[in-house]
Each structure stands twice: as C-alpha cells, then as structure tokens.
Design an enzyme around this catalytic site. Sequence first.
Site, PDB file in Angstrom:
ATOM      1  CE  LYS A  39      -1.807   1.703   3.971  1.00 39.23           C
ATOM      2  NZ  LYS A  39      -1.388   3.028   4.494  1.00 39.23           N
ATOM      3  CG  ASN A  40       2.458   2.526   3.462  1.00 39.88           C
ATOM      4  OD1 ASN A  40       1.068   3.007   3.152  1.00 39.88           O
ATOM      5  ND2 ASN A  40       2.766   2.220   4.611  1.00 39.88           N
ATOM      6  NE  ARG A 113      -0.445  11.629   6.926  1.00 38.68           N
ATOM      7  CZ  ARG A 113      -0.310  12.812   7.271  1.00 38.68           C
ATOM      8  NH1 ARG A 113      -1.157  13.574   7.931  1.00 38.68           N
ATOM      9  NH2 ARG A 113       0.911  13.530   7.318  1.00 38.68           N
ATOM     10  CB  CYS A 137      -4.463   5.709  10.755  1.00 38.86           C
ATOM     11  SG  CYS A 137      -5.190   4.358   9.776  1.00 38.86           S
ATOM     12  CG  ASP A 327       3.276   0.848   9.657  1.00 40.62           C
ATOM     13  OD1 ASP A 327       2.174   1.574   9.821  1.00 40.62           O
ATOM     14  OD2 ASP A 327       4.231   1.528   9.325  1.00 40.62           O
ATOM     15  CB  VAL A 349       7.129   6.270  14.304  1.00 42.61           C
ATOM     16  CG1 VAL A 349       6.923   6.993  12.979  1.00 42.61           C
ATOM     17  CG2 VAL A 349       8.637   5.459  14.235  1.00 42.61           C
TER      18      VAL A 349
HETATM   19  N1  EPU Z   1       5.951  14.215  10.772  1.00 35.96           N
HETATM   20  C1  EPU Z   1       6.008  15.777  11.125  1.00 35.96           C
HETATM   21  N2  EPU Z   1       6.073  16.556  10.068  1.00 35.96           N
HETATM   22  C2  EPU Z   1       5.533  16.366   8.939  1.00 35.96           C
HETATM   23  C3  EPU Z   1       5.746  15.043   8.437  1.00 35.96           C
HETATM   24  C4  EPU Z   1       5.629  13.827   9.612  1.00 35.96           C
HETATM   25  O1  EPU Z   1       6.196  16.007  12.295  1.00 35.96           O
HETATM   26  O2  EPU Z   1       5.490  17.207   8.004  1.00 35.96           O
HETATM   27  C5  EPU Z   1       6.007  13.436  11.884  1.00 35.96           C
HETATM   28  C6  EPU Z   1       4.762  12.619  11.865  1.00 35.96           C
HETATM   29  O3  EPU Z   1       3.777  13.267  12.688  1.00 35.96           O
HETATM   30  C7  EPU Z   1       5.474  11.212  12.719  1.00 35.96           C
HETATM   31  C8  EPU Z   1       6.945  11.202  12.117  1.00 35.96           C
HETATM   32  O4  EPU Z   1       7.064  12.366  11.405  1.00 35.96           O
HETATM   33  O5  EPU Z   1       5.494  11.390  14.006  1.00 35.96           O
HETATM   34  C9  EPU Z   1       6.830  10.073  10.870  1.00 35.96           C
HETATM   35  O6  EPU Z   1       5.839  10.456  10.006  1.00 35.96           O
HETATM   36  P1  EPU Z   1       6.094   9.864   8.327  1.00 35.96           P
HETATM   37  O7  EPU Z   1       6.005  11.090   7.535  1.00 35.96           O
HETATM   38  O8  EPU Z   1       7.254   9.114   8.311  1.00 35.96           O
HETATM   39  O9  EPU Z   1       4.927   9.063   8.365  1.00 35.96           O
HETATM   40  P2  EPU Z   1       3.655   9.021   6.775  1.00 35.96           P
HETATM   41  O10 EPU Z   1       4.670   9.324   5.621  1.00 35.96           O
HETATM   42  O11 EPU Z   1       2.685  10.068   7.211  1.00 35.96           O
HETATM   43  C10 EPU Z   1       4.146   6.564   6.143  1.00 35.96           C
HETATM   44  C11 EPU Z   1       3.056   5.643   6.222  1.00 35.96           C
HETATM   45  C12 EPU Z   1       2.595   5.113   7.515  1.00 35.96           C
HETATM   46  C13 EPU Z   1       3.867   4.573   8.392  1.00 35.96           C
HETATM   47  C14 EPU Z   1       4.803   5.722   8.320  1.00 35.96           C
HETATM   48  C15 EPU Z   1       6.085   5.196   9.151  1.00 35.96           C
HETATM   49  C16 EPU Z   1       2.040   5.975   4.223  1.00 35.96           C
HETATM   50  C17 EPU Z   1       1.011   6.189   3.303  1.00 35.96           C
HETATM   51  N3  EPU Z   1       1.937   5.857   5.364  1.00 35.96           N
HETATM   52  O12 EPU Z   1       3.443   7.665   6.886  1.00 35.96           O
HETATM   53  O13 EPU Z   1       1.675   3.809   7.269  1.00 35.96           O
HETATM   54  O14 EPU Z   1       3.529   4.110   9.760  1.00 35.96           O
HETATM   55  O15 EPU Z   1       5.110   6.167   7.184  1.00 35.96           O
HETATM   56  O16 EPU Z   1       6.837   4.284   8.212  1.00 35.96           O
HETATM   57  O17 EPU Z   1       3.069   5.555   3.488  1.00 35.96           O
HETATM   58  C18 EPU Z   1      -0.019   2.555   7.829  1.00 35.96           C
HETATM   59  O18 EPU Z   1       0.455   2.067   6.668  1.00 35.96           O
HETATM   60  O19 EPU Z   1      -0.844   2.151   8.699  1.00 35.96           O
HETATM   61  C19 EPU Z   1       0.583   3.760   8.103  1.00 35.96           C
HETATM   62  C20 EPU Z   1       0.131   4.650   8.999  1.00 35.96           C
END
Ligand code: EPU
Length: 455
Positions: A39-40, A113, A137, A327, A349
């Site tokens: 998915k990601n 997102r 989520c 995850d 995280v």
């Molecule tokens: N963060 C910030 N500011 C930002 C972006 C992120 O403070 O502008 C913080 C977040 O709040 C969090 C941390 O940085 O505390 C990590 O967030 P990240 O940006 O790495 O996560 P994401 O890209 O929003 C993706 C996956 C998540 C997975 C995380 C970590 C997708 C669509 N989502 O999220 O997957 O947990 O990376 O590996 O790729 C899931 O699949 O259930 C899921 C939540």
Amino acid sequence: MAVTSDAARAGASVGLTFDRLTIEGGKPLRGTVDVRGAKNLVTKAMVASLLSEDISVLRDVPDLSDVRVVRGLLEIHGVSVTQGVQPGELLLDTRNVRRAHVKEIDAHAGSSRIPILFCGPLLHQLGEAFIPDLGGCRIGDRPIDFHLDALRKFGAIVDKLPAGIRLSAPNGLHGAHIHLPYPSVGATEQVLLTAVRARGTTELRNAAIEPEIMDLIAILQKMGAIISVEPNRVILIEGVSELKGYAHRAIFDRNEAASWASAALATKGDVFVKGAVQEHMMTFLNVFRKVGGAFDVLEDGIRFWHPGGALKPVVIETDVHPGFMTDWQQPLIVALTQADGVSTVHETVYENRFGFTDALQKMGADIRVHPRGFAAPNRRVPRRELEQAAVITGPTPLHGADIEVPDLRGGFSHLIAALTAEGTSTVRNVGIISRGYENFGEKLKALGARFSVDG
Ligand code: EPU
C-alpha cells in the site's frame, strides 16, 4: 459517528458488504495467504505517473480502499486509469492532465493522506495544486510542516485557506537544499516527487530510506530521473526537464506479511505468506524469532508458525528503517500478551499509537500504556519528545468481547485478538481494515478462521 461511516465507506469502495464480524476464536490459523504490492508504495507510484505525459504500467496493485482514493484523485485530474490484462495491473494514462475542481478534490480525498503528495507533480504539470484537509489513521497529530517547508524551498507559494492549502509556482520549481528534522517517509517522497523535475540539483539530508522509498526511486529512475542515494541518509537528485512513463512491479507489502506472521504466532497457527521477501523483513524476523516464533524462508515466500512451548517477552522500540517498523507493533502485541513475562514496546514514530490496546485489555490482556513513555537503560534510539510505551505482562488468556476498530493496524490486531480469544467477539468498523489489507475476509476464511459477517 464519523468513524463508522468512514469505515463503512472505505469497505464499500472495495466491495466489502459488511462492517462487522462475529468471530469464534481459539482456532489456530493454518494455510497460505498471498501478499501483493505494498500500500505504501503503490499509492505513491500511482502519483509518480503524473510526472510524465505518457502511459505507465503498475503491477501487483492490491484492491484497497486507499488505492481507490488515489485512483479517484487521478481521474478527476484527467488521468485515465484502466485495468490491464493481468490481475492487479493498472494502466495510468497521463497524456491529458487537467485542473480539478476543489469540490471534487475534497470529495475524493476523504480519508487519505496521499493528496499531499500530488503537490510536486501537479505544480510541474499545471503550475498549481490544491490540497484539502488530510485524513488517514488517527494515530497522532500527523502534521505536514516538513512537506510545506520543503515545497517552499523549491519555490512554491503556499496559501493556507479554510478548506485546505493552495500552492502555486508561477516561476517554476528549482532545486533546493533540504534537511528534514526527522526522516519522514512522506516528506522524503514529497522531495523526490518534486525534485526530479525541478531546475538544478536537490540535496536531501536526513531522508527516510524505507524499502518502499527505494522502490519509488527505482520507478523514478525508470522514468528518466537521476537520483543517487548516498551514505548517511543523503539523497541527491539532479532535476530533468521531462520524464516518461514506467512499467513496474510493486514491492510486496511487508506490513501485511508481518501482520499474518503475528496472527500465526498469536493463534498458535502456521501460515505461509506467499510473496514475502526476507531482505525487507530482517528486523521483524529477528524479533519474531526472539519471541519464540519459527519461520522458514522459501523461494516464493516465508512460512511462519508457532513451534509449541512458551513464547518469550521482548523489549522493542519502533523506529525508521532499518529499525522495527511502527506498523508492526500492533499485530505483534497480541502475540506478546501470550508470552511468559513482561514485554515493553517503545513507540517512537507516532505519539498516539496504542489506542488499540484498550480493546485488548477488555479481552483480558494486561497492558499498561505510558502516554509520555519512560526512560529505560540501553535504549537504541535516543528518547523522542512524542514517544509512548506499552508494558505487556503475559501470559493472559484472552476472552471474546465486543470491540471497535480504531485505525488500520490497530484494527488488524483486533482481528488477531478475536481469533486468539476463547469465545465469541464482535468486531465493528472493520471497513477501515480494507484500507490496507486486500480481501482480508477471504484470506481469513482460507486460513480456517470461524466467523460470520454482519452489515
Ligand atoms: N511528521 C512531522 N511533520 C511532517 C511529516 C511527518 O512532524 O511534515 C512526523 C509525524 O507526525 C510522525 C513522524 O514524522 O510522528 C513520521 O511520519 P512519516 O512522515 O514518516 O509518516 P507518513 O509518511 O505519514 C508513512 C506510512 C505509515 C507509516 C509511516 C512510518 C503511508 C501512506 N503511510 O506515513 O503507514 O506508519 O510512514 O513508516 O505511506 C499504515 O500503513 O498504517 C501507516 C500509518
């Protein structure tokens, strides 16, 4: 309630006819499940197609509600998305990309997102982009400050409006020096998808290097991008003026694979996860073995099973790659409720990713959540401001209960808990699970789970 309708909508979008499962637990899961593209990665790969005016082919695309959301968003921007000859093959034709109406964007983006990642490609193609309020989520604040700071460095003008964010780039985008405060997956993807067609070179420091990001880089390279991954989380991108379409088979979903592995362990079962690849699961496999689980790496997948005897407690801290993924903790925690002793999971995280443990406690688990985390000696990663910890004391028999899915990974862990528990459980809001687990009902059936479905 909003959560219920979101969940039901997500499920309905992939043809799920139920939003509630009644599960008769206590039976080991046995058999084979197939995992397809992650998915990601898949959702980001679909967005990447927007960087060309061509046709791209993406293979092994699972039927997930998040994939449907991105498909809808692409379609309202003029992309023709059609099913290829093979199952799970998508053809993305981006030769007629156009502006979409704010109302349409809002209606399609709903609970995802991913729209934030449309910024760079749309700025390159159309000179402007609109991003509605983001869903996803409910596992913490999930801000987008890294994304917006990076986009500004590329030269984008960001206007925050009540309904969302409008971006424009009247003078085009140029390369930038960006140092992320944290190796965010999404912000790294944002930089990649924007830098590949920006004028000049971009240097990204403190980048995320998850396997799904490497797969996205592979796709961008196929499209004509010049990206080098340097030591110490540095990525250099030399912008090019034009990119072409790609043909790519998506990397497998290691989150889904780890979820089925945990289900096998918790239910004392034996599950072959077809499509799982050792290389991308090494950290998980180490922990799985330490807990007392057995696995066998085969040519076409990995077999996971409970070898008998007591499971052992572990101390885990979630981290960015190559650490233990955030995850993976939710499904594994169900197995840890059956381990003999005290396990600790430090969540580093996200700031709010233990909400799902309330339901496990209702089912008899002994889990104490420390909302502000706690200091512990021998930590691998320095303590992060927002971290939490969960202390799980086992073994505790689980009993059936009436529970409600709070988020995607937590939801799968609820399914595992219900399958592990003695007696009957009712699990509500299961539509959310279709955001990240393809055909989970059929897969559960194939593994011998006893359940009935309700609307
Ligand atoms: N963060 C910030 N500011 C930002 C972006 C992120 O403070 O502008 C913080 C977040 O709040 C969090 C941390 O940085 O505390 C990590 O967030 P990240 O940006 O790495 O996560 P994401 O890209 O929003 C993706 C996956 C998540 C997975 C995380 C970590 C997708 C669509 N989502 O999220 O997957 O947990 O990376 O590996 O790729 C899931 O699949 O259930 C899921 C939540």
